[in-house]
Scaffold this motif. Structure first.
Motif, PDB file in Angstrom:
ATOM      1  N   GLY A  19      57.731   7.594  24.054  1.00  0.00           N
ATOM      2  CA  GLY A  19      58.597   7.367  25.206  1.00  0.00           C
ATOM      3  C   GLY A  19      59.660   6.295  24.986  1.00  0.00           C
ATOM      4  O   GLY A  19      60.726   6.331  25.596  1.00  0.00           O
ATOM      5  N   LEU A  20      59.359   5.333  24.113  1.00  0.00           N
ATOM      6  CA  LEU A  20      60.332   4.293  23.781  1.00  0.00           C
ATOM      7  C   LEU A  20      61.685   4.901  23.407  1.00  0.00           C
ATOM      8  O   LEU A  20      62.742   4.453  23.865  1.00  0.00           O
ATOM      9  CB  LEU A  20      59.782   3.449  22.619  1.00  0.00           C
ATOM     10  CG  LEU A  20      60.735   2.477  21.941  1.00  0.00           C
ATOM     11  CD1 LEU A  20      61.198   1.397  22.898  1.00  0.00           C
ATOM     12  CD2 LEU A  20      60.073   1.857  20.712  1.00  0.00           C
ATOM     13  N   HIS A 167      57.220  -2.196  26.124  1.00  0.00           N
ATOM     14  CA  HIS A 167      56.882  -0.809  26.450  1.00  0.00           C
ATOM     15  C   HIS A 167      55.404  -0.553  26.239  1.00  0.00           C
ATOM     16  O   HIS A 167      54.860   0.423  26.760  1.00  0.00           O
ATOM     17  CB  HIS A 167      57.696   0.166  25.601  1.00  0.00           C
ATOM     18  CG  HIS A 167      59.161   0.092  25.859  1.00  0.00           C
ATOM     19  ND1 HIS A 167      59.815   0.978  26.667  1.00  0.00           N
ATOM     20  CD2 HIS A 167      60.096  -0.789  25.433  1.00  0.00           C
ATOM     21  CE1 HIS A 167      61.101   0.659  26.725  1.00  0.00           C
ATOM     22  NE2 HIS A 167      61.297  -0.417  25.981  1.00  0.00           N
ATOM     23  N   ASN A 168      54.790  -1.374  25.421  1.00  0.00           N
ATOM     24  CA  ASN A 168      53.369  -1.201  25.159  1.00  0.00           C
ATOM     25  C   ASN A 168      52.814  -2.469  24.527  1.00  0.00           C
ATOM     26  O   ASN A 168      53.125  -2.773  23.384  1.00  0.00           O
ATOM     27  CB  ASN A 168      53.139   0.000  24.239  1.00  0.00           C
ATOM     28  CG  ASN A 168      51.688   0.412  24.222  1.00  0.00           C
ATOM     29  OD1 ASN A 168      50.799  -0.400  24.472  1.00  0.00           O
ATOM     30  ND2 ASN A 168      51.431   1.673  23.928  1.00  0.00           N
ATOM     31  N   VAL A 218      57.864  -2.022  31.827  1.00  0.00           N
ATOM     32  CA  VAL A 218      58.446  -0.784  32.331  1.00  0.00           C
ATOM     33  C   VAL A 218      57.861  -0.252  33.651  1.00  0.00           C
ATOM     34  O   VAL A 218      58.129   0.887  34.023  1.00  0.00           O
ATOM     35  CB  VAL A 218      58.424   0.302  31.236  1.00  0.00           C
ATOM     36  CG1 VAL A 218      59.471  -0.021  30.178  1.00  0.00           C
ATOM     37  CG2 VAL A 218      57.047   0.419  30.592  1.00  0.00           C
ATOM     38  N   GLN A 310      44.618   5.375  24.132  1.00  0.00           N
ATOM     39  CA  GLN A 310      45.311   4.951  25.361  1.00  0.00           C
ATOM     40  C   GLN A 310      45.313   6.040  26.427  1.00  0.00           C
ATOM     41  O   GLN A 310      45.284   5.767  27.622  1.00  0.00           O
ATOM     42  CB  GLN A 310      46.768   4.563  25.009  1.00  0.00           C
ATOM     43  CG  GLN A 310      47.632   4.290  26.230  1.00  0.00           C
ATOM     44  CD  GLN A 310      49.127   4.167  25.903  1.00  0.00           C
ATOM     45  OE1 GLN A 310      49.497   4.023  24.730  1.00  0.00           O
ATOM     46  NE2 GLN A 310      49.973   4.233  26.899  1.00  0.00           N
ATOM     47  N   LYS A 311      45.372   7.295  25.995  1.00  0.00           N
ATOM     48  CA  LYS A 311      45.692   8.383  26.915  1.00  0.00           C
ATOM     49  C   LYS A 311      44.488   8.968  27.648  1.00  0.00           C
ATOM     50  O   LYS A 311      44.608   9.925  28.403  1.00  0.00           O
ATOM     51  CB  LYS A 311      46.454   9.474  26.166  1.00  0.00           C
ATOM     52  CG  LYS A 311      47.766   8.974  25.557  1.00  0.00           C
ATOM     53  CD  LYS A 311      48.754   8.527  26.642  1.00  0.00           C
ATOM     54  CE  LYS A 311      50.080   8.065  26.043  1.00  0.00           C
ATOM     55  NZ  LYS A 311      51.058   7.687  27.086  1.00  0.00           N
ATOM     56  N   PRO A 384      51.898   1.759  30.585  1.00  0.00           N
ATOM     57  CA  PRO A 384      53.006   0.878  30.973  1.00  0.00           C
ATOM     58  C   PRO A 384      53.964   1.543  31.958  1.00  0.00           C
ATOM     59  O   PRO A 384      54.292   0.975  32.993  1.00  0.00           O
ATOM     60  CB  PRO A 384      53.670   0.561  29.639  1.00  0.00           C
ATOM     61  CG  PRO A 384      52.534   0.638  28.648  1.00  0.00           C
ATOM     62  CD  PRO A 384      51.669   1.773  29.132  1.00  0.00           C
ATOM     63  N   LEU A 387      56.171   8.801  31.108  1.00  0.00           N
ATOM     64  CA  LEU A 387      57.322   9.626  31.461  1.00  0.00           C
ATOM     65  C   LEU A 387      56.883  11.030  31.846  1.00  0.00           C
ATOM     66  O   LEU A 387      57.524  11.704  32.644  1.00  0.00           O
ATOM     67  CB  LEU A 387      58.303   9.686  30.279  1.00  0.00           C
ATOM     68  CG  LEU A 387      58.823   8.309  29.804  1.00  0.00           C
ATOM     69  CD1 LEU A 387      59.629   8.449  28.529  1.00  0.00           C
ATOM     70  CD2 LEU A 387      59.650   7.637  30.879  1.00  0.00           C
TER      71      LEU A 387
HETATM   72  C1  GLC Z   1      55.345   3.517  25.760  1.00  0.00           C
HETATM   73  C2  GLC Z   1      54.315   3.495  26.891  1.00  0.00           C
HETATM   74  C3  GLC Z   1      54.702   4.454  28.035  1.00  0.00           C
HETATM   75  C4  GLC Z   1      56.157   4.218  28.443  1.00  0.00           C
HETATM   76  C5  GLC Z   1      57.078   4.301  27.217  1.00  0.00           C
HETATM   77  C6  GLC Z   1      58.524   4.044  27.543  1.00  0.00           C
HETATM   78  O1  GLC Z   1      55.266   4.720  25.071  1.00  0.00           O
HETATM   79  O2  GLC Z   1      53.026   3.838  26.396  1.00  0.00           O
HETATM   80  O3  GLC Z   1      53.871   4.261  29.142  1.00  0.00           O
HETATM   81  O4  GLC Z   1      56.556   5.181  29.375  1.00  0.00           O
HETATM   82  O5  GLC Z   1      56.672   3.342  26.256  1.00  0.00           O
HETATM   83  O6  GLC Z   1      58.734   2.813  28.180  1.00  0.00           O
END
Ligand code: GLC
Length: 482
Positions: A19-20, A167-168, A218, A310-311, A384, A387
């Motif tokens: 997602g980053l 982001h994590n 985030v 994590q998931k 965090p 998406l």
């Molecule tokens: C990381 C997090 C996710 C977040 C993404 C973008 O992948 O695990 O929850 O949406 O960053 O910020």
């Protein structure tokens, strides 16, 4: 006019592992061009597809000293303008030549020690003087550190402020202090416990948090959670101490890319007004494509995720036999840890007509599943932002989520009495609780379809485009540079 530089290790569409990349790819485009000149810099990985790499233009190159390395290191600068944004790429084949952006942590730490310094060294050369350097995740944690130490006497950076976005928190870039000293040349005091030291090692994200002018994460909930030990990954104390300069800004999604009304990758377009007739055509299309029984009556649950701890895949494993009853189809898309990949392969083998395990990442198939599924499952241990649930809402696919981080902030639990809510949620990291939420969703789906459709409709009407959140970043940029 404010100059802003995004620094990150990945950026859609050039290179993406999670997602980053979506955030770094979408957010810079959302600012008013008359107020902000936002540019982006990432490594020039050899694994960026050739269709992009061939378009990169050589800007300049120089040699840079790095820590105690005996030789000076090559820094090439490439540039590519794409959809109105200038992207810079730091070139060094020794560091970025691999077939994946990340490999083992020892080498990753070394290459981002290089990258972070090269980013600062590049700016005077291309004469882009940022008001804000906006850093993302541990890979860029040394940028604020270098700026306040090795670069502090460089007048070019006078007034430059830094933001560290988490982001994590799970990934921090931790390695031996002596190695950090060798590859960065940072002064000893930087490796004290109140700075970069973490349990006797060096910690890049910790350095970023300590030295940045402001820290964001985030979602609001995650900003609160990481101040507590359970979610703090060992840094909750530091984050509590810094909470005067911390806030959560929830991510958005790119509403042009994710739009069931125009998405060219899906079988049939639909809107909040006609999803009842048209969304199901996507289910039929995908059932056919995957070799599942073609049957409108099946409740289709999707998972689109990195398959990691994590998931919350462990919860799914615990009760999978009870999720995949004869009225249910279960489709997963994603890659990750072997044990989770094999688990879904196993269930596909055992329940051929109910489970489809797509153990690879396909953007095309993901779009089709967003359009086809009735529900999307996200039982994350922590999240965090997330998406997938935002995209699901847009596609009228009802999220079933654990109430944590961004999931908690973006999915409202269904309430039968008020006929409100956009999804189904559960609180504790517990498989039975998750199963109860899934069964509740099934019950509404099979026995009160009009109410189910209400949930779908409300979800599709939510606004998780980037507008609001980009506005909050813009405010923050102004506040820091006033
Ligand atoms: C990381 C997090 C996710 C977040 C993404 C973008 O992948 O695990 O929850 O949406 O960053 O910020």
């Amino acid at each position: 006019m404010k100059n802003v530089l995004f620094v990150a290790s990945e950026c859609y569409p050039f290179i993406k592992t999670g997602g980053l990349a979506d955030v770094v790819g979408a957010l810079p485009k959302m600012f008013n061009k008359n107020e902000f000149d936002v540019r982006v810099v990432i490594p020039k990985y050899m694994c960026i597809p050739w269709e992009y790499r061939q378009k990169f233009k050589y800007v300049t190159s120089f040699y840079m000293d790095l820590g105690k390395l005996p030789q000076h290191i090559y820094v090439g600068i490439m540039m590519y303008e794409h959809e109105g944004i200038k992207y810079y790429f730091i070139d060094n084949e020794h560091y970025f030549g691999g077939d994946k952006p990340y490999g083992n942590i020892r080498q990753d730490v070394e290459k981002f020690c290089f990258f972070d310094k090269a980013v600062l060294a590049m700016l005077p050369v291309i004469n882009f003087k940022p008001d804000i350097i906006h850093c993302h995740d541990w890979q860029t944690g040394l940028v604020p550190v270098y700026l306040r130490t090795l670069f502090s006497s460089n007048g070019f950076f006078w007034g430059t402020k830094t933001i560290m976005t988490i982001h994590n928190l799970k990934f921090q870039g931790i390695w031996n202090i002596n190695m950090f000293k060798y590859y960065t040349g940072l002064p000893d005091y930087v490796f004290s416990p109140s700075n970069m030291e973490y349990k006797r090692d060096g910690n890049m994200l910790k350095g970023g948090i300590v030295f940045a002018d402001y820290v964001t994460t985030v979602s609001d909930s995650y900003a609160g959670e990481i101040q507590m030990p359970y979610y703090g990954e060992g840094l909750d104390g530091l984050i509590r101490k810094k909470n005067y300069a911390l806030c959560g800004i929830v991510n958005g999604i790119d509403y042009n890319v994710y739009n069931p009304e125009h998405d060219i990758q899906i079988y049939e377009h639909y809107t909040p007004d006609n999803f009842k007739e048209n969304k199901v055509k996507n289910k039929r299309g995908l059932q056919k494509e995957l070799g599942l029984p073609i049957d409108d009556g099946k409740f289709m649950i999707g998972i689109i995720s990195r398959l990691t701890d994590q998931k919350g895949i462990d919860l799914v494993n615990w009760v999978m036999e009870r999720i995949v009853d004869p009225n249910t189809q279960f489709v997963v898309i994603g890659t990750g840890d072997d044990k989770y990949e094999n688990l879904f392969r196993h269930y596909e083998w055992k329940y051929k007509d109910r489970v489809s395990a797509n153990i690879f990442y396909s953007d095309n198939r993901a779009h089709k599943l967003y359009a086809a599924a009735d529900a999307m499952l996200m039982p994350s241990r922590f999240e965090p932002c997330g998406l997938t649930q935002l995209i699901s809402l847009r596609y009228g696919t009802v999220p079933i989520v654990r109430e944590t981080g961004g999931l908690r902030d973006t999915v409202q639990p269904y309430n039968w009495y008020e006929q409100s809510g956009t999804g189904f949620t559960f609180k504790n990291y517990n498989a039975e609780e998750m199963l109860a939420a899934i069964n509740y969703a099934k019950t509404v789906y099979f026995t009160e379809r009009d109410k189910w459709n209400g949930i779908v409709w409300r979800g599709m009407k939510q606004d998780f485009s980037w507008g609001k959140s980009a506005g909050r970043y813009a405010e923050l940029y102004y506040r820091l540079t006033r």
